[in-house]
Design a protein around this motif. Sequence first.
Motif, PDB file in Angstrom:
ATOM      1  N   UNK A  99       0.829  -1.216   0.000  1.00  0.00           N
ATOM      2  CA  UNK A  99       0.000   0.000   0.000  1.00  0.00           C
ATOM      3  C   UNK A  99       0.855   1.256   0.000  1.00  0.00           C
ATOM      4  N   UNK A 100       1.937   1.248   0.786  1.00  0.00           N
ATOM      5  CA  UNK A 100       2.832   2.410   0.812  1.00  0.00           C
ATOM      6  C   UNK A 100       3.471   2.623  -0.557  1.00  0.00           C
ATOM      7  N   UNK A 101       3.900   1.535  -1.192  1.00  0.00           N
ATOM      8  CA  UNK A 101       4.512   1.647  -2.520  1.00  0.00           C
ATOM      9  C   UNK A 101       3.501   2.146  -3.551  1.00  0.00           C
ATOM     10  N   UNK A 102       2.261   1.682  -3.445  1.00  0.00           N
ATOM     11  CA  UNK A 102       1.230   2.154  -4.374  1.00  0.00           C
ATOM     12  C   UNK A 102       0.921   3.624  -4.139  1.00  0.00           C
ATOM     13  N   UNK A 103       0.923   4.061  -2.879  1.00  0.00           N
ATOM     14  CA  UNK A 103       0.677   5.478  -2.579  1.00  0.00           C
ATOM     15  C   UNK A 103       1.788   6.348  -3.161  1.00  0.00           C
ATOM     16  N   UNK A 104       3.022   5.905  -3.005  1.00  0.00           N
ATOM     17  CA  UNK A 104       4.155   6.662  -3.574  1.00  0.00           C
ATOM     18  C   UNK A 104       4.047   6.691  -5.093  1.00  0.00           C
ATOM     19  N   UNK A 138      11.678  18.691  -7.699  1.00  0.00           N
ATOM     20  CA  UNK A 138      12.306  17.561  -8.396  1.00  0.00           C
ATOM     21  C   UNK A 138      13.474  17.000  -7.587  1.00  0.00           C
ATOM     22  N   UNK A 139      14.307  17.877  -7.059  1.00  0.00           N
ATOM     23  CA  UNK A 139      15.469  17.429  -6.289  1.00  0.00           C
ATOM     24  C   UNK A 139      15.019  16.739  -5.002  1.00  0.00           C
ATOM     25  N   UNK A 140      14.028  17.328  -4.325  1.00  0.00           N
ATOM     26  CA  UNK A 140      13.513  16.723  -3.090  1.00  0.00           C
ATOM     27  C   UNK A 140      12.943  15.330  -3.371  1.00  0.00           C
ATOM     28  N   UNK A 141      12.188  15.195  -4.454  1.00  0.00           N
ATOM     29  CA  UNK A 141      11.602  13.893  -4.793  1.00  0.00           C
ATOM     30  C   UNK A 141      12.692  12.890  -5.155  1.00  0.00           C
ATOM     31  N   UNK A 142      13.669  13.318  -5.933  1.00  0.00           N
ATOM     32  CA  UNK A 142      14.753  12.412  -6.335  1.00  0.00           C
ATOM     33  C   UNK A 142      15.534  11.927  -5.116  1.00  0.00           C
ATOM     34  N   UNK A 143      15.855  12.836  -4.214  1.00  0.00           N
ATOM     35  CA  UNK A 143      16.598  12.460  -3.009  1.00  0.00           C
ATOM     36  C   UNK A 143      15.717  11.618  -2.085  1.00  0.00           C
ATOM     37  N   UNK A 144      14.445  11.953  -1.987  1.00  0.00           N
ATOM     38  CA  UNK A 144      13.516  11.200  -1.137  1.00  0.00           C
ATOM     39  C   UNK A 144      13.218   9.802  -1.655  1.00  0.00           C
ATOM     40  N   UNK A 145      13.432   9.590  -2.930  1.00  0.00           N
ATOM     41  CA  UNK A 145      13.193   8.271  -3.508  1.00  0.00           C
ATOM     42  C   UNK A 145      14.179   7.240  -2.981  1.00  0.00           C
ATOM     43  N   UNK A 146      15.387   7.660  -2.671  1.00  0.00           N
ATOM     44  CA  UNK A 146      16.424   6.724  -2.208  1.00  0.00           C
ATOM     45  C   UNK A 146      16.027   6.057  -0.886  1.00  0.00           C
ATOM     46  N   UNK A 147      15.677   6.811   0.177  1.00  0.00           N
ATOM     47  CA  UNK A 147      15.250   6.124   1.404  1.00  0.00           C
ATOM     48  C   UNK A 147      13.927   5.373   1.225  1.00  0.00           C
ATOM     49  N   UNK A 148      13.070   5.864   0.333  1.00  0.00           N
ATOM     50  CA  UNK A 148      11.810   5.151   0.077  1.00  0.00           C
ATOM     51  C   UNK A 148      12.084   3.779  -0.537  1.00  0.00           C
ATOM     52  N   UNK A 149      13.032   3.716  -1.462  1.00  0.00           N
ATOM     53  CA  UNK A 149      13.411   2.428  -2.057  1.00  0.00           C
ATOM     54  C   UNK A 149      14.033   1.507  -1.019  1.00  0.00           C
ATOM     55  N   UNK A 150      14.872   2.068  -0.161  1.00  0.00           N
ATOM     56  CA  UNK A 150      15.478   1.268   0.902  1.00  0.00           C
ATOM     57  C   UNK A 150      14.385   0.685   1.807  1.00  0.00           C
ATOM     58  N   UNK A 151      13.442   1.525   2.222  1.00  0.00           N
ATOM     59  CA  UNK A 151      12.358   1.069   3.089  1.00  0.00           C
ATOM     60  C   UNK A 151      11.544  -0.023   2.394  1.00  0.00           C
ATOM     61  N   UNK A 152      11.235   0.181   1.122  1.00  0.00           N
ATOM     62  CA  UNK A 152      10.442  -0.787   0.356  1.00  0.00           C
ATOM     63  C   UNK A 152      11.132  -2.145   0.311  1.00  0.00           C
TER      64      UNK A 152
END
Length: 196
Positions: free
Chosen positions: A69-74, A108-122
């Motif tokens: 669900x978290x991945x789908x929300x992202x 764009x920069x915030x989203x790109x940088x935020x994607x890294x910890x989101x991928x780790x969490x996923x």
Amino acid sequence: MVEVLLAALILVCSSVSCGSAGGYTGLPALGGIYYYQYGGAYSGFSGADGERAQQLDQRFYLLKLPVARAAMAVGGCLLVFPCVLILIGVLRVPWHFPALLLIECTLYIVIAVGTVPALYYFLHSLLTVYNSTVCKEREQLYQSKGYQGFWCSLHGAEIAAGLLGCMAAMAYLLSAGLAIRDYRTVHEQKQKPLQL
């Protein structure tokens, strides 16, 4: 458009993780993919083994559900953001408010940088689910009846979601650079005197 495509693919791939609760779950779920692939849910099981398999499937599904669900929300948020920016571009809002391009670049920069910890969490959360006793017991139970495909490891759609997330982060960094270039272009065009 690349960002929209990547976000849509992330949404689809991450939804696979919560696609089926296992076994026959009713007409809307069409019984889940395993129901048809293996010739009937729990067809090799009888009595207590069948009930145990169903319980393990439900528990495994509930373990994976928050991550999916978290991945789908992202994925959904990543899909909405570029669509809004496309609409803003079509309406030529950046021409009237060039500072909006700087805000866009920052986002764009915030989203790109935020994607890294989101991928780790996923990926970390999925690996935690796959290393759980529920998954191991489920895998052993299905293997004892000769079923394949119930391994406790990442499957293709989850790996694809991770790779697509990496590609999306790179696309957002590239878009940040393009937003800066567009800001300079608009700023230079506005500085030029009107030619009649």
